[in-house]
Motif scaffolding. Sequence first.
Motif, PDB file in Angstrom:
ATOM      1  N   CYS A 786      -2.654  19.520   2.041  1.00 32.84           N
ATOM      2  CA  CYS A 786      -1.380  19.584   1.300  1.00 32.84           C
ATOM      3  C   CYS A 786      -0.811  21.011   1.239  1.00 32.84           C
ATOM      4  CB  CYS A 786      -1.563  19.023  -0.109  1.00 32.84           C
ATOM      5  SG  CYS A 786      -1.813  17.237  -0.154  1.00 32.84           S
ATOM      6  N   ARG A 794      -1.521  20.891  10.603  1.00 31.58           N
ATOM      7  CA  ARG A 794      -2.108  19.786   9.828  1.00 31.58           C
ATOM      8  C   ARG A 794      -2.891  18.849  10.747  1.00 31.58           C
ATOM      9  NH1 ARG A 794       2.833  19.647   7.242  1.00 31.58           N
ATOM     10  NH2 ARG A 794       3.457  17.655   8.184  1.00 31.58           N
ATOM     11  N   ALA A 828      -2.389  11.319  -1.127  1.00 27.80           N
ATOM     12  CA  ALA A 828      -1.573  12.477  -0.741  1.00 27.80           C
ATOM     13  C   ALA A 828      -1.754  12.835   0.729  1.00 27.80           C
ATOM     14  CB  ALA A 828      -1.929  13.680  -1.617  1.00 27.80           C
ATOM     15  N   VAL A 829      -2.874  12.406   1.336  1.00 31.19           N
ATOM     16  CA  VAL A 829      -3.133  12.697   2.753  1.00 31.19           C
ATOM     17  C   VAL A 829      -2.773  11.510   3.638  1.00 31.19           C
ATOM     18  CG1 VAL A 829      -4.911  13.314   4.449  1.00 31.19           C
ATOM     19  CG2 VAL A 829      -4.954  14.340   2.169  1.00 31.19           C
ATOM     20  N   LEU A 832       0.839  10.830   4.997  1.00 31.73           N
ATOM     21  CA  LEU A 832       1.472  11.769   5.937  1.00 31.73           C
ATOM     22  C   LEU A 832       1.501  11.136   7.337  1.00 31.73           C
ATOM     23  CD1 LEU A 832      -0.266  15.061   4.698  1.00 31.73           C
ATOM     24  CD2 LEU A 832       2.070  14.299   4.188  1.00 31.73           C
ATOM     25  N   SER A 955       0.270  15.200  -4.844  1.00 34.22           N
ATOM     26  CA  SER A 955       1.253  14.215  -4.357  1.00 34.22           C
ATOM     27  C   SER A 955       2.612  14.870  -4.151  1.00 34.22           C
ATOM     28  CB  SER A 955       1.367  13.045  -5.333  1.00 34.22           C
ATOM     29  OG  SER A 955       0.158  12.332  -5.410  1.00 34.22           O
ATOM     30  N   SER A 958       2.543  16.845  -1.035  1.00 34.31           N
ATOM     31  CA  SER A 958       2.558  15.937   0.111  1.00 34.31           C
ATOM     32  C   SER A 958       3.975  15.459   0.426  1.00 34.31           C
ATOM     33  CB  SER A 958       1.642  14.739  -0.169  1.00 34.31           C
ATOM     34  OG  SER A 958       1.742  13.770   0.846  1.00 34.31           O
ATOM     35  N   HIS A 959       4.754  15.133  -0.621  1.00 32.27           N
ATOM     36  CA  HIS A 959       6.126  14.653  -0.406  1.00 32.27           C
ATOM     37  C   HIS A 959       7.045  15.770   0.081  1.00 32.27           C
ATOM     38  CE1 HIS A 959       4.806  11.028  -2.556  1.00 32.27           C
ATOM     39  NE2 HIS A 959       5.856  10.445  -2.005  1.00 32.27           N
TER      40      HIS A 959
END
Length: 966
Positions: A786, A794, A828-829, A832, A955, A958-959
């Motif tokens: 993140c 990533r 959160a991962v 993606l 989160s 992540s967004h």
Amino acid sequence: MGILKSIFSLRLAFSLVVPNERSGEDVDIILARLKSVKAFEKFHPALLQQICLCGFYECLEKGITLYRQGDIGTNWYTVLSGSLDVKVSETANHQDAVTICTLGIGTAFGESILDNTPRHATIVTREFSELLRIEQKDFRSLWENYRRCMAGLLVPPYGVMESGPNTDSNCLLCTEWFMSVSQVPSEKILRASKVLRNTILSRAPHIIRDRKYHLKTYRRCCMGTELVDWLMQHTSCVHSRVQAVGMWQVLLEEGVLNHVDQELSFQDKYLFYRFLEDESEDAPLPTEEEKKESDEELQDTLLLLSQIGPDAHLRMILSKQPGQRTVDDLEIIYEELMHIKALSHLSTTVKRELAGVLIFESHAKAGTVLFNQGEEGTSWYIILKGSVNVVIYGKGVVCTLHEGDDFGKLALVNDAPRAAVDKEDFNRVLRDVEANTVRLKEHEEDVLVLEKTNNRGSTSSPLKYTVMSGTPEKILEHLLETTKLDSQFTESDPALDDFLLMHCVFVPNSQLCPLLMPSQGSEQERMDYSLNNKRRVIHLVLQWAAINTDHLQEEDSSFHFLQEFYETVCEDSRLIPALKDQLPELKKIINPSPSFQHKVLLRQFSTGNDRLQKKQPIKSTDEILFKVYCSDHTYSTIRVPVSASVREVIAAVTDKLGSGDDLLLIHLNSAGDKELLKPSDVSIFSSLSINGRLFVCPRDQIDSLTPLPEQEGPSAGSMSTFELMSSKDLAHQMTLYDWELFDCVHEHELIYHTFGRQHFKKTTANLDLFLRRFNEVQLWVVTEVCLCPTLSKRVQLLKKFIKIAAHCKEFKNLNSFFAIIMGLGNPAVCRLSQTWEKLPSKFKKFYGEFENLMDPSRNHRAYRLTVAKLEPPIIPFMPLLIKDMTFTHEGNKTFTDRLVNFEKMRMIANTVRIMRYCRSQPFNQEAPQATGKSHQDVRSYVRHISVMDNQRTLSQLSHRLEPRRT
């Protein structure tokens, strides 16, 4: 988490391109995503292809009404995620509607659009749900073109009201509309069959040939024993012939491998089986290209079958008549019963007896009524898979029972294979058990309950008496009497080991020590206390000291007992010279180890350079310097024992502050959540969240508490540091540190954790720190991903973590292996999608295999099978061990009729011994060859991981990296 990721990508594929504008490439993307969603695993390939061309994606919040009872339908639906309530009303008023069942993932509904009949029920989302929608004209087209595939897959509409002759026994039938493909093999198993057949024809063509038996010729057949032999030779994931039988049984159940006489169970015998493709006269041989493809897919295919084979094998065994089950069959059923919560309170003997009378039933279609309200049931049921709705007339569904639950009253079955026990069989089992129960009474009350069983391993003693319950004194007396002396105590008696492991629950050391002292009396009475009995007690004391290790020296009463016991044995040895052999061992345990000559002063567990030093076990007598904060973020440093209670911590802070206020101790995490700690709580320092801190304040200031800035965690990732480190070296150094933490955990800490450490006033700091490490590694993965703003970086991170996980698995560090995979599965991962789409297919394949090991179904069977194949040293997945112990503890009473439930103690001790087995060999500390950074740099890095533990913050990050698409 893999399913969530697939659904997210599926939504993108469906929503970005309308059906009439989808290209062949778009359809391929959607098809690939649909195949990875469990709900579509068994759809016929041709039908699935057409769904890709005409389906729409729907995303609905909780409480949305999809349609109402009486509406004319326009769409057909399948549930991708979430769940929906089915409501039926007998009046025109929708407010009178009763929820009769719940539709879960994979359920399809809405076939009334075929004939334009009104909807039979109202459908309302129970939670956030994602649906696949097909419009009426497209669904009718599918029905016309694929009638043969779909015929029999659709079942009658919802909410059929049935009335019996007696109105009291009316039942509201709830029928889920779902697709079942028992007639059509799943695509995965079809492909598995093809791969195996092609490989056999390529490597061992003699296995598939015409065979003669009793003057009859069987075309292109294989023999059961040869198929098992072939599997054993071609994969490392098959460790027994029984496991191989289960794998072939999968193909037999799906109809892609058939017995020549249509028998339904695969057997490791001289019996003939034929692949589905060889049923036709002109079955083609595989081309060179097909042989090459099959060779490449073979190991993946065998891995898939090894994971689902045990379930198929169990179904096969349960389908046999009880009298036809072998000893091995009964053992397999018994192992399954050990993990069913409905049976957790039953003794081992009862479970073994039940294994002989269980009968398997399978109900492929929803809506089967076992018995109606008011009727007397004749069987007792346990759900192996699926779910059961319990329906009461006029109230609808009152509850839903799931895998592991049992029932015997009105039940409405939703696709539930289940095991049934006949009422007479169940009563007979209980009668037989009681007939083999021996009860020792004193003053008309039971003091010891034994169970008589056959001792197959002994010719001299055909009967064996197992302790079921009793008073602590009588249990100890029985175990001493039955301790064998002819073995020179080289093998530990499991029952005695159970007692010594678990006695802290029902008889603390302060009460046990007096029971172990030789009886006092006249000289003649002391002489009458036989040599054998003295040797047994000495053996017990030595084993007790070995299990407790240094813990005995933390208690003055226990240590004084050991000194007194040694002096007594010295005195007795003058009269009985044979006892002198035991004195050296006794002398060792009364000499304190150097580590107990002084108390160790610890600092904050979460910080400091002490992590670079080899970990030593934390003792209850050790002291800690710890910061406790006030509402204005000032702090006081206190020095208290590690096992100090909250009451003692507050007293130490009050003394420092000189405050007269009534203070409370609060655990405040990085998200600002507050937990008021109870005065009796102990060992609180090691059980804080990763970035949690302790605050002290009056009650009226609790709401004003805010996290410290340092609790937020890092603001930038550390990829630039660890990307230069070898993945194998990182995994090795992580394993070294994890092993140090794991090796410090005392067996009793698991027992204190399970039964409540406040009852023992002991620390579980070593166990807490090991569990904390699991969370730390998991959050490390999420934090680094993140905090990585570049897409390509990533992708590199995902590859790095998957490689580290693979090496952790290689080093048998299953704790960090699971932590990394669970970190990659964090919402959160896994959301993606752009990052995951760029991940090379090889790494996606590895990750998929690793996810399969985490499959929680059938009580984490995949993980348990994997661990069963490993030799120590092993670092186990500790949260699952804790879960097993908690399951046993909560499902069984500690005392029954004021007697110690020793059966429960035995079950928990067996789980503790798993940890003992994992540590029975030392860890090889030879490091891999250094590449890039030095071992010392890597060592320092893995021991000082900095993470964010606020899921909301993760989160949000992540967004920002990949905003939600609309």
